[in-house]
Design a protein around this motif. Structure first.
Motif, PDB file in Angstrom:
ATOM      1  N   VAL A   5      79.592 -24.277  25.357  1.00  0.00           N
ATOM      2  CA  VAL A   5      80.561 -25.361  25.227  1.00  0.00           C
ATOM      3  C   VAL A   5      79.899 -26.501  24.455  1.00  0.00           C
ATOM      4  O   VAL A   5      78.888 -27.041  24.891  1.00  0.00           O
ATOM      5  N   GLU A   7      79.891 -30.135  23.414  1.00  0.00           N
ATOM      6  CA  GLU A   7      80.455 -31.412  23.847  1.00  0.00           C
ATOM      7  C   GLU A   7      80.122 -32.554  22.900  1.00  0.00           C
ATOM      8  O   GLU A   7      80.715 -33.617  22.968  1.00  0.00           O
ATOM      9  N   LYS A   8      79.142 -32.312  22.009  1.00  0.00           N
ATOM     10  CA  LYS A   8      78.717 -33.321  21.037  1.00  0.00           C
ATOM     11  C   LYS A   8      77.848 -32.611  20.015  1.00  0.00           C
ATOM     12  O   LYS A   8      77.473 -31.458  20.204  1.00  0.00           O
ATOM     13  N   LEU A  58      86.850 -32.348  21.235  1.00  0.00           N
ATOM     14  CA  LEU A  58      85.750 -31.893  22.094  1.00  0.00           C
ATOM     15  C   LEU A  58      86.176 -31.958  23.550  1.00  0.00           C
ATOM     16  O   LEU A  58      86.997 -32.798  23.908  1.00  0.00           O
ATOM     17  N   PRO A  59      85.657 -31.141  24.401  1.00  0.00           N
ATOM     18  CA  PRO A  59      84.696 -30.071  24.128  1.00  0.00           C
ATOM     19  C   PRO A  59      85.376 -28.886  23.445  1.00  0.00           C
ATOM     20  O   PRO A  59      86.579 -28.684  23.561  1.00  0.00           O
TER      21      PRO A  59
END
Length: 69
Positions: A5, A7-8, A58-59
């Motif tokens: 995943v 996320e950034k 996001l995610p």
């Protein structure tokens, strides 16, 4: 299910496999079992800097290069 995943934006060594909920199947869609995946160049770009763009929600689970069962 297990998934990477994003996320950034991050470095490759920051990627980790997480446990996430199996997605709900929508009308006209199918659910496939993924046996394995790889990170290709498009996903490297996403991880490196594109995830910061406004059009990316996001995610996100990058899945451009997956092996289905």
């Amino acid at each position: 299910m297990k998934a990477v995943v994003l996320e950034k934006t991050c470095n490759a060594d920051e990627l980790k496999v997480s446990e996430v909920e199996i997605p709900k199947v929508k009308d006209g869609w199918v659910l496939v079992k993924i046996l394995g995946f790889g990170i290709n160049r498009a996903e490297v770009i996403l991880r490196d800097y594109e995830a910061d763009e406004d059009y990316i929600e996001l995610p996100v689970i990058p899945v451009l290069n997956a092996l289905e069962k």
